[in-house]
Design an enzyme around this catalytic site. Structure first.
Site, mmCIF file in Angstrom:
data_model
loop_
_atom_site.group_PDB
_atom_site.id
_atom_site.type_symbol
_atom_site.label_atom_id
_atom_site.label_comp_id
_atom_site.label_asym_id
_atom_site.label_seq_id
_atom_site.Cartn_x
_atom_site.Cartn_y
_atom_site.Cartn_z
ATOM 1 N N ASP A 141 2.024 1.988 3.485
ATOM 2 C CA ASP A 141 3.775 0.906 3.740
ATOM 3 C C ASP A 141 5.235 1.156 4.233
ATOM 4 O O ASP A 141 5.406 1.330 4.897
ATOM 5 C CB ASP A 141 3.315 -0.607 3.140
ATOM 6 C CG ASP A 141 1.422 -1.088 3.027
ATOM 7 O OD1 ASP A 141 1.204 -0.696 4.334
ATOM 8 O OD2 ASP A 141 0.850 -2.069 2.232
ATOM 9 N N HIS A 176 1.026 -0.932 0.317
ATOM 10 C CA HIS A 176 0.016 0.536 0.106
ATOM 11 C C HIS A 176 0.844 1.042 0.320
ATOM 12 O O HIS A 176 1.854 1.029 0.328
ATOM 13 C CB HIS A 176 -0.672 0.157 1.082
ATOM 14 C CG HIS A 176 -1.978 -1.564 1.561
ATOM 15 N ND1 HIS A 176 -1.298 -2.252 1.799
ATOM 16 C CD2 HIS A 176 -2.844 -1.477 1.289
ATOM 17 C CE1 HIS A 176 -2.204 -2.971 2.308
ATOM 18 N NE2 HIS A 176 -3.080 -2.634 1.546
#
Length: 439
Positions: A102, A99
């Site tokens: 992240d 993501h």
């Protein structure tokens, strides 16, 4: 600089007692015409492997990594990229997933954050070129921030809808730039807590609009990867609109998107929906929408999304059986799994991935043998042979029949149908066991 003391993980076979070696996963071994690596396309999940530090609803972090000691947020994120690629190199992982948040937690204004994230993506791209590691899929986190308290694409606030679109656009641009094989949509808060304050039709229509304009943007930028939706029934919302494979497929057909999206299925989400992973795999495959897999499992005694590393050989066999029947997996298999809160040492990351990769490798081997011998397929074909060999069955299969005709047929034989035959469930389960034991 090296962040792990563990050496490169190699295949040593079943007799090896070395915990830091593969017993089943031999990436060069050819099964059913492809190497294990080609069949499985294993990927590291950036969020669970490098962001999940042991926190849960009842306690804070238990894992303190050397690569997280840098105080500056951007510099820490860069160090984490270096550690992640070292881990993947040593594990022999050829893909990863992420993501946006992240690789760099959100901060500042949207433009400030996206500029800084671009800098991190530059480093990721450099590491990809250095190692040959590829991106399986990318996505955006549209559920953690407080702006998504009422949902993202389904929010009651149109500005949140627009903000979500901006995040999706940027994440799709990154995924396209890095050559991702897919882009995933997971509706973390696309659902409702209570219908007392929810206009369900509006929310579902808006979700359909978001997926439509995302499809259009994919074409605009020439992104060649798959668009994927990941079903989940609940948690964090009481009811999520992407409940299970059947629900998502029906939704896509209702919005004319059935040819634009495939499914990214997760074992733990299947069981939360009251299904087996085998069920979800069959639904997706038979509808031509099997796209990618999240490999994990949940503790059925806890009943929530525990995201444990997969060690259930039955799930792995039946999952890979459907993958082989599908002719392969269009995107791949990522380990959406995290080490347990008490497994806090760095080398636990390696031990966990080894367990998961070996489980799916054994599952592939068993599934290939089952499919080659045709024992399950032959049994099913024989069980439904009446639809292929009798005039009545052929008419039903071709949909060339009416209620009146069927009534007349049964009246003519005075309701005396042919004797039923046994389903032999226990026998088939024992056959499955035998193949697992002997693979």
């Amino acid at each position: 600089m090296s962040y792990f003391k563990v050496e490169e993980i190699k295949y040593e076979g079943r007799k090896s007692m070395n915990p830091f070696a593969f017993k089943e996963y031999n990436k060069e071994e050819v099964i059913a015409g492809k190497t294990m690596a080609e069949h499985l396309k294993f990927a590291m999940s950036y969020w669970h492997t490098f962001d999940a530090m042991g926190s849960d609803a009842f306690g804070g972090p238990t894992m303190f990594r050397e690569w997280d000691e840098t105080e500056n947020l951007i510099e820490r994120s860069k160090v984490r990229v270096k550690a992640a690629f070292e881990f993947m190199e040593k594990m022999g992982l050829e893909y990863f997933c992420f993501h946006d948040v992240d690789v760099l937690p959100e901060f500042g204004t949207l433009s400030e954050y996206q500029a800084a994230l671009t800098d991190i993506v530059d480093l990721i791209e450099s590491e990809m070129k250095r190692t040959g590691i590829k991106l399986l899929w990318g996505t955006t986190n549209a559920f953690s921030n407080e702006r998504f308290a009422h949902g993202a694409a389904t929010s009651c606030n149109p500005e949140v809808f627009a903000y979500t679109a901006a995040k999706i656009k940027f994440a799709m641009d990154i995924t396209n730039r890095l050559g991702g094989l897919g882009y995933v949509f997971w509706g973390g808060r696309e659902g409702y807590e209570t219908l007392l304050n929810t206009d369900m039709k509006r929310e579902l229509d808006n979700l359909g609009t978001m997926l439509t304009i995302a499809r259009d943007y994919k074409k605009e930028i020439g992104f060649e990867g798959e668009l994927l939706i990941e079903p989940k029934p609940m948690e964090p919302t009481k009811h999520q609109y992407d409940y299970d494979a059947h629900t998502v497929i029906g939704f896509l057909r209702g919005h004319g998107l059935e040819n634009d999206y495939k499914l990214n299925l997760e074992v733990n989400h299947a069981t939360l929906a009251g299904h087996t992973m085998h069920h979800e795999m069959v639904v997706a495959r038979e509808n031509g929408m099997l796209g990618s897999l999240d490999a994990n499992y949940g503790d059925l005694m806890l009943g929530w999304d525990t995201d444990q590393f997969p060690t259930n050989i039955y799930d792995a066999v039946l999952t890979m059986y459907e993958v082989l029947k599908n002719g392969g997996i269009p995107v791949g298999i990522n380990f959406d799994a995290k080490v347990r809160r008490a497994s806090f040492e760095d080398d636990d990351l390696f031990l966990s991935y080894i367990a998961g990769m070996d489980t799916f490798a054994r599952g592939l081997r068993v599934a290939a043998n089952l499919l080659e011998d045709g024992v399950l397929e032959d049994f099913k074909a024989n069980r439904y042979v009446g639809y292929e060999e009798t005039d009545l069955g052929k008419k039903i299969t071709s949909k060339n029949v009416t209620l009146t005709e069927l009534n007349d047929y049964i009246q003519n034989i005075d309701g005396q149908i042919s004797p039923l035959t046994s389903g032999r469930q226990e026998y088939l389960e024992s056959v499955l066991n035998q193949y697992i034991y002997n693979a």
